[in-house]
Scaffold this active site. Structure first.
Site, short mmCIF file in Angstrom:
data_model
loop_
_atom_site.label_atom_id
_atom_site.label_comp_id
_atom_site.label_asym_id
_atom_site.label_seq_id
_atom_site.Cartn_x
_atom_site.Cartn_y
_atom_site.Cartn_z
N GLU A 99 0.15 101.05 74.27
CA GLU A 99 -0.56 100.99 73.01
C GLU A 99 -1.69 102.01 72.92
O GLU A 99 -2.34 102.34 73.90
CB GLU A 99 -1.17 99.62 72.82
CG GLU A 99 -1.81 99.56 71.45
CD GLU A 99 -2.50 98.27 71.17
OE1 GLU A 99 -1.84 97.40 70.59
OE2 GLU A 99 -3.67 98.14 71.52
N CYS A 112 -8.01 106.05 70.58
CA CYS A 112 -8.27 105.28 71.79
C CYS A 112 -6.97 105.28 72.60
O CYS A 112 -5.97 104.71 72.17
CB CYS A 112 -8.69 103.86 71.40
SG CYS A 112 -8.94 102.78 72.81
N CYS A 119 -3.15 97.45 84.73
CA CYS A 119 -4.35 97.89 85.46
C CYS A 119 -4.46 97.07 86.73
O CYS A 119 -4.18 95.87 86.72
CB CYS A 119 -5.60 97.69 84.60
SG CYS A 119 -7.12 98.20 85.43
N CYS A 123 -9.90 92.45 85.96
CA CYS A 123 -11.05 91.79 85.33
C CYS A 123 -10.54 90.53 84.60
O CYS A 123 -9.52 90.58 83.90
CB CYS A 123 -11.75 92.72 84.36
SG CYS A 123 -12.23 94.28 85.13
N CYS A 126 -9.80 90.37 80.68
CA CYS A 126 -9.04 91.46 80.08
C CYS A 126 -7.54 91.21 80.18
O CYS A 126 -7.01 90.96 81.27
CB CYS A 126 -9.40 92.76 80.81
SG CYS A 126 -8.39 94.16 80.34
N CYS A 343 -10.69 95.90 71.99
CA CYS A 343 -10.80 95.92 73.44
C CYS A 343 -10.28 94.63 74.06
O CYS A 343 -10.60 93.55 73.60
CB CYS A 343 -12.26 96.05 73.86
SG CYS A 343 -13.02 97.51 73.22
N1 SAH Z 1 -10.64 100.24 82.37
C1 SAH Z 1 -11.68 100.78 81.58
C2 SAH Z 1 -11.26 101.10 80.15
C3 SAH Z 1 -10.37 100.13 79.44
S1 SAH Z 1 -11.10 98.62 78.95
C4 SAH Z 1 -12.89 99.89 81.60
O1 SAH Z 1 -12.78 98.75 82.06
O2 SAH Z 1 -13.95 100.35 81.20
C5 SAH Z 1 -12.15 99.16 77.62
C6 SAH Z 1 -13.31 98.24 77.37
O3 SAH Z 1 -12.85 96.98 76.90
C7 SAH Z 1 -14.16 97.95 78.61
O4 SAH Z 1 -15.53 98.16 78.32
C8 SAH Z 1 -13.91 96.47 78.86
O5 SAH Z 1 -15.04 95.86 79.45
C9 SAH Z 1 -13.64 95.96 77.46
N2 SAH Z 1 -12.92 94.70 77.40
C10 SAH Z 1 -11.90 94.29 78.16
N3 SAH Z 1 -11.52 93.04 77.81
C11 SAH Z 1 -12.32 92.66 76.79
C12 SAH Z 1 -12.42 91.49 75.98
N4 SAH Z 1 -11.61 90.45 76.17
N5 SAH Z 1 -13.35 91.47 75.02
C13 SAH Z 1 -14.17 92.53 74.81
N6 SAH Z 1 -14.13 93.65 75.53
C14 SAH Z 1 -13.21 93.72 76.51
FE1 SF4 Z 2 -8.70 97.28 83.98
FE2 SF4 Z 2 -9.20 95.72 81.88
FE3 SF4 Z 2 -10.89 95.77 83.95
FE4 SF4 Z 2 -10.70 97.92 82.34
S1 SF4 Z 2 -11.45 95.88 81.76
S2 SF4 Z 2 -10.77 97.90 84.59
S3 SF4 Z 2 -8.51 97.83 81.83
S4 SF4 Z 2 -8.76 95.05 84.00
#
Ligand code: SAH
Ligand code: SF4
Length: 360
Positions: A99, A112, A119, A123, A126, A343
């Site tokens: 995506e 984006c 990944c 986290c 996410c 995000c």
């Molecule tokens: N892996 C990288 C970039 C992809 S995630 C990173 O973690 O920075 C892009 C952004 O989305 C990151 O700042 C992450 O903290 C945020 N993000 C991930 N899951 C989210 C959620 N459920 N709600 C809001 N932001 C989220």
């Molecule tokens: Fe990976 Fe999602 Fe964590 Fe970014 S926020 S490092 S995409 S698991």
């Protein structure tokens, strides 16, 4: 063609110099390489017949050497609010769809982009993390997203992409080679010509890659996903914190500013009653108060239905609390939430072809 290249070579997986070298090795003059590069990346053609300033014989020869077909556009989903478009691109080797999102804001057209399928960093908040790492995306797959988005812009009478953020699926700094190679094409004046000031990479804090990025001297923006105000809390939701804790992130942010002159953005997810308390604000001041940096507040996008996203008023209230403590904080409006393109909403099952077919 040298033996170690399977023919036809996937042109968009080659660094520009290598593409030029292969064209010259095939007996063409040096300017031919420039012509082909412009056709592929500026005019975005997907076949050699379209290259009108190149003779038919040469076009046939080039078509035997190189493949320049595009990623399949599997999903195009414009937001009813008109400020975002979500794209799904089919990968050639399997059942997955990756995506990307186009965000429209005034004159700015921000793409984006995704850098990995899934990944590895896991986290907890996410959706991409829940998929685990399936594989890295190639240079062609990263650039292919931008080509697809620019094609959409052209067809819609929109101006082309002006800004790039690596904030889609995956951790770009864990796929450094392809990410770096893609940047070279994105930034090159005969390709997309998007300068470092208009590119940002977001990272969960892969410190060795940030150091490498500094050495490369690209002058792109760096955003670090902080998301918690203590190591204990951050380790609980971002496992990478055990390896690279908050002090390591603030130290590298200070170095990044010294070496590039660019202030680092700390992304911080606001979860009402949890990450926006007085204790949180005070802790953020202790951690970030002496740094030249910016905090970007992101509303939690619920991924499991249990948590509640903050209201805009709650976001602003926390930003003001941080301002009163002398911190620079901005509120990110979550464009794309209504189309599942915000995000952390990029899910595993959503990106299988079977699902995309039913979603169309
Ligand atoms: N892996 C990288 C970039 C992809 S995630 C990173 O973690 O920075 C892009 C952004 O989305 C990151 O700042 C992450 O903290 C945020 N993000 C991930 N899951 C989210 C959620 N459920 N709600 C809001 N932001 C989220
Ligand atoms: Fe990976 Fe999602 Fe964590 Fe970014 S926020 S490092 S995409 S698991």
């Amino acid at each position: 063609m040298p033996d170690n290249y399977p023919s036809p070579v996937r042109f968009k997986n080659l660094p520009l110099e290598q593409a030029a070298h292969l064209i010259v090795t095939a007996g063409e003059p040096a300017f031919r390489a420039k012509q082909v590069i412009k056709w592929v990346y500026q005019k975005r053609v997907d076949n050699f017949e379209g290259m009108k300033n190149i003779s038919g014989v040469t076009r046939e020869k080039l078509a035997r050497l190189f493949a320049i077909d595009k990623l399949e556009v599997a999903v195009v989903h414009p937001s009813p609010r008109g400020d975002a478009v979500k794209f799904g691109f089919g990968l050639r080797d399997g059942s997955y769809i990756i995506e990307s999102v186009l965000l429209l804001d005034g004159d700015r057209r921000t793409a984006c982009l995704s850098s990995q399928l899934g990944c590895a960093l896991g986290c907890t908040f996410c959706e991409t993390g829940k998929l685990g790492l399936v594989r890295n995306l190639t240079q062609e797959e990263i650039i292919g997203q931008l080509i697809g988005i620019d094609d959409y812009c052209a067809a819609a009478g929109e101006r082309p992409v002006t800004n790039i953020v690596f904030m889609g699926m995956g951790e770009a700094l864990s796929n450094f080679e392809a990410f770096r190679a893609s940047l070279a094409i994105i930034m090159h004046e005969e390709c997309f010509n998007i300068g470092g000031r208009r590119i940002t990479v977001s990272t969960a804090g892969v410190i060795p890659s940030i150091e490498r990025l500094m050495r490369e001297d690209l002058n792109i923006g760096l955003a670090i996903s902080l998301n918690a105000y203590s190591n204990e809390r951050r380790s609980a939701v971002m496992p990478i914190n055990k390896k690279y804790p908050i002090e390591a992130l603030t130290a590298i942010a200070a170095r990044y500013f010294r070496s590039t002159g660019r202030r680092v953005t700390f992304e911080y997810i606001v979860i009402p009653g949890e990450t926006d308390t007085d204790e949180a604000a005070q802790s953020l001041r202790r951690l970030l108060g002496s740094l030249t940096c910016k905090i970007n507040l992101i509303p939690l996008n619920p991924t499991d239905g249990a948590a509640v996203p903050p209201s805009h008023a709650e976001m602003v209230r926390f930003a003001e609390a941080l301002h009163r403590l002398g911190l620079l904080a901005t509120v990110r409006t979550s464009r794309g939430r209504d189309i599942g393109g915000a995000c952390g909403q990029l899910t595993a099952h959503e990106y299988t072809r079977a699902h995309a077919a039913t979603a169309l």
